[in-house]
Enzyme design. Structure first.
Site, PDB file in Angstrom:
ATOM      1  N   LYS A 115       0.790  -1.075  -0.116  1.00  0.00           N
ATOM      2  CA  LYS A 115      -0.052  -0.013  -0.105  1.00  0.00           C
ATOM      3  C   LYS A 115       0.816   1.194  -0.135  1.00  0.00           C
ATOM      4  O   LYS A 115       0.465   2.248  -0.598  1.00  0.00           O
ATOM      5  CB  LYS A 115      -0.889  -0.013   1.297  1.00  0.00           C
ATOM      6  CG  LYS A 115      -2.199  -0.810   0.928  1.00  0.00           C
ATOM      7  CD  LYS A 115      -3.437  -0.275   1.660  1.00  0.00           C
ATOM      8  CE  LYS A 115      -4.552  -1.404   1.184  1.00  0.00           C
ATOM      9  NZ  LYS A 115      -5.754  -1.202   1.885  1.00  0.00           N
ATOM     10  N   LYS A 197      -4.255  -8.400  -7.161  1.00  0.00           N
ATOM     11  CA  LYS A 197      -5.791  -8.724  -6.724  1.00  0.00           C
ATOM     12  C   LYS A 197      -6.522  -7.814  -6.958  1.00  0.00           C
ATOM     13  O   LYS A 197      -6.517  -6.707  -6.922  1.00  0.00           O
ATOM     14  CB  LYS A 197      -5.669  -9.317  -5.112  1.00  0.00           C
ATOM     15  CG  LYS A 197      -5.742  -8.196  -4.113  1.00  0.00           C
ATOM     16  CD  LYS A 197      -5.912  -8.484  -2.751  1.00  0.00           C
ATOM     17  CE  LYS A 197      -6.418  -7.302  -1.774  1.00  0.00           C
ATOM     18  NZ  LYS A 197      -7.818  -6.863  -1.610  1.00  0.00           N
ATOM     19  N   LYS A 200     -10.909  -2.920  -4.005  1.00  0.00           N
ATOM     20  CA  LYS A 200     -11.987  -1.855  -4.027  1.00  0.00           C
ATOM     21  C   LYS A 200     -11.366  -0.401  -3.787  1.00  0.00           C
ATOM     22  O   LYS A 200     -11.689   0.576  -4.404  1.00  0.00           O
ATOM     23  CB  LYS A 200     -12.972  -1.953  -2.986  1.00  0.00           C
ATOM     24  CG  LYS A 200     -12.676  -2.217  -1.593  1.00  0.00           C
ATOM     25  CD  LYS A 200     -13.790  -2.015  -0.808  1.00  0.00           C
ATOM     26  CE  LYS A 200     -14.011  -3.394   0.389  1.00  0.00           C
ATOM     27  NZ  LYS A 200     -13.010  -3.081   1.393  1.00  0.00           N
TER      28      LYS A 200
HETATM   29  P1  ATP Z   1      -8.691  -2.991  -0.275  1.00  0.00           P
HETATM   30  O1  ATP Z   1      -8.147  -3.455  -1.734  1.00  0.00           O
HETATM   31  O2  ATP Z   1      -9.208  -1.472  -0.366  1.00  0.00           O
HETATM   32  O3  ATP Z   1      -7.832  -2.932   0.664  1.00  0.00           O
HETATM   33  P2  ATP Z   1     -10.321  -5.108  -0.398  1.00  0.00           P
HETATM   34  O4  ATP Z   1     -10.991  -5.112  -1.553  1.00  0.00           O
HETATM   35  O5  ATP Z   1      -9.055  -5.717  -0.208  1.00  0.00           O
HETATM   36  O6  ATP Z   1     -10.058  -3.561  -0.094  1.00  0.00           O
HETATM   37  P3  ATP Z   1     -11.209  -5.603   2.193  1.00  0.00           P
HETATM   38  O7  ATP Z   1     -12.222  -4.719   3.080  1.00  0.00           O
HETATM   39  O8  ATP Z   1      -9.997  -5.392   2.590  1.00  0.00           O
HETATM   40  O9  ATP Z   1     -11.355  -5.354   0.742  1.00  0.00           O
HETATM   41  O10 ATP Z   1     -11.603  -7.435   2.319  1.00  0.00           O
HETATM   42  C1  ATP Z   1     -12.716  -7.875   2.821  1.00  0.00           C
HETATM   43  C2  ATP Z   1     -12.578  -9.325   2.606  1.00  0.00           C
HETATM   44  O11 ATP Z   1     -12.359  -9.676   1.099  1.00  0.00           O
HETATM   45  C3  ATP Z   1     -11.224  -9.830   3.202  1.00  0.00           C
HETATM   46  O12 ATP Z   1     -11.283 -11.090   3.896  1.00  0.00           O
HETATM   47  C4  ATP Z   1     -10.192 -10.103   2.125  1.00  0.00           C
HETATM   48  O13 ATP Z   1      -9.391 -11.073   2.238  1.00  0.00           O
HETATM   49  C5  ATP Z   1     -11.336 -10.293   0.872  1.00  0.00           C
HETATM   50  N1  ATP Z   1     -10.862 -10.032  -0.343  1.00  0.00           N
HETATM   51  C6  ATP Z   1     -10.163  -8.755  -0.699  1.00  0.00           C
HETATM   52  N2  ATP Z   1      -9.806  -8.691  -1.942  1.00  0.00           N
HETATM   53  C7  ATP Z   1     -10.227 -10.227  -2.529  1.00  0.00           C
HETATM   54  C8  ATP Z   1      -9.873 -10.598  -3.689  1.00  0.00           C
HETATM   55  N3  ATP Z   1      -9.353  -9.984  -4.930  1.00  0.00           N
HETATM   56  N4  ATP Z   1     -10.106 -12.438  -3.815  1.00  0.00           N
HETATM   57  C9  ATP Z   1     -10.561 -12.840  -2.839  1.00  0.00           C
HETATM   58  N5  ATP Z   1     -10.833 -12.246  -1.434  1.00  0.00           N
HETATM   59  C10 ATP Z   1     -10.481 -10.918  -1.341  1.00  0.00           C
END
Ligand code: ATP
Ligand code: LTN
Length: 329
Positions: A115, A197, A200
């Site tokens: 990050k 990955k 969001k």
């Molecule tokens: P950011 O990218 O803004 O950090 P994020 O999309 O990773 O956010 P989180 O709120 O951090 O979302 O994650 C919520 C849940 O979704 C966590 O359990 C995380 O491991 C899972 N997750 C996030 N992105 C993925 C992905 N690309 N594939 C599978 N699981 C995911």
């Protein structure tokens, strides 16, 4: 006698939830809530480790809860609450900062490194310390299992270390939690870059399919998604990471296995395959959104209030035991 084990997990209200969040995390919660005491948190204090727009933040918090409900989390069975409503989370995080967490531990966290990139010195302290707050979330509820996507595995491992370190130093308080990840879906990759990955907080919305994207918008993103060289629809993570990712999404949302999909699209090109995927994703989104749109903000606020009332006594009891061990009177 209570024999059920406890699961705890959370999502940050930091933007539009995407199918990666659904397939990696929330879908497994829905299955697990039948067999576990289940606690699902909207981790607003994690989300503010990066700047959020105050005008939209409240809405983002409610949207996460709507997503939980539309996915099938049942607020009568599971506790759904907002992290900042239970002050024990930040209190325990501070205690763990002092009695467990080391700078060297946090320096190893890959999410932090990814990050901040080159600008580590100007990163917020909260972002650096974020895994300690996550450990507090988990440990307050005597959690047995933490169902998350793969990117969170390292944070759960740190949680285990912090819990053991505290128990060794002050006496047994914390249960040591296990991580649980989906076999498939634990890491859905970005549509614009299959080596990163789906996220969001990606800079481009072409990276993800939001759960609130219209089927038409999602279809456009899929048709424009990056593909690999060659023309064959084949699952090969090394040679064809983009197609492997699309096949994975197709399989998880349609219930068809990857081998059958390879057969179905044998001799057809990427265009046909993407059209098929767009249809599957579109149907999923239409169905999901029908449920999502039926909740009003007042219903959601009531659920959060009720959830905090159920969460608070569990968290406060753990915090009381922690303070007792430390001689905080
Ligand atoms: P950011 O990218 O803004 O950090 P994020 O999309 O990773 O956010 P989180 O709120 O951090 O979302 O994650 C919520 C849940 O979704 C966590 O359990 C995380 O491991 C899972 N997750 C996030 N992105 C993925 C992905 N690309 N594939 C599978 N699981 C995911
Ligand atoms: N760090 C997680 C969200 C999160 C979490 C938790 C997940 C905060 N506290 C406790 C599981 C258990 C993330 O970014 N996905």
């Amino acid at each position: 006698m209570e024999t059920k084990k406890t699961i705890f997990s959370g999502v940050q209200p930091s933007g539009s939830l995407h199918i990666g969040n659904y397939l990696g995390a929330i879908a497994q919660w829905v299955e697990m809530q039948k067999d576990y005491n289940s606690i699902f948190c909207v981790v607003d204090y994690h989300a503010i480790t990066v700047r959020q727009d105050p005008k939209r933040f409240g809405e983002q918090i409610l949207d996460v809860v709507k997503t939980y409900l539309a996915a099938g989390i049942d607020p009568k069975k599971s506790i759904i609450f907002q992290q900042s409503h239970v002050t024990a989370h930040t209190e325990l995080a501070w205690i763990l900062n002092c009695a467990g967490a080391r700078v060297a531990d946090l320096n190893k966290m890959t999410q932090f490194k990814e990050k901040v990139g080159e600008s580590k010195e100007s990163a917020g302290v909260g972002l650096f310390d974020y895994p300690v707050l996550m450990a507090a979330d988990i440990l307050l509820y005597n959690t047995d299992v933490v169902p998350v996507g793969e990117d969170q595995k390292q944070h759960v491992e740190l949680t285990r270390d912090l819990a053991k370190r505290f128990n060794n130093a002050y006496g047994e308080v914390f249960k040591i939690p296990d991580v649980k990840m989906q076999k498939e879906g634990a890491r859905i990759m970005g549509l614009d870059d299959p080596l990163k990955k789906m996220s969001k907080s990606a800079t481009s919305p072409a990276n993800y399919i939001a759960l609130t994207d219209t089927p038409e918008a999602a279809a456009k993103k899929i048709m424009r998604a990056v593909t690999d060289s060659g023309a064959e629809i084949k699952y090969d993570k090394e040679e064809k990471p983009a197609i492997a990712n699309l096949l994975n999404i197709y399989s998880l949302l349609s219930g068809k296995n990857v081998k059958d999909l390879e057969k179905e699209f044998k001799g057809k090109g990427y265009g046909d395959f993407k059209k098929g995927l767009a249809e599957v994703v579109g149907n999923f989104l239409a169905d999901f959104q029908k449920k999502y749109n039926q909740y009003g903000d007042k219903d959601i606020k009531d659920i959060l209030e009720h959830g905090a009332k159920r969460a608070r006594p569990i968290a406060e009891e753990t915090l009381r035991r922690v303070k007792e061990k430390m001689g905080i009177i």
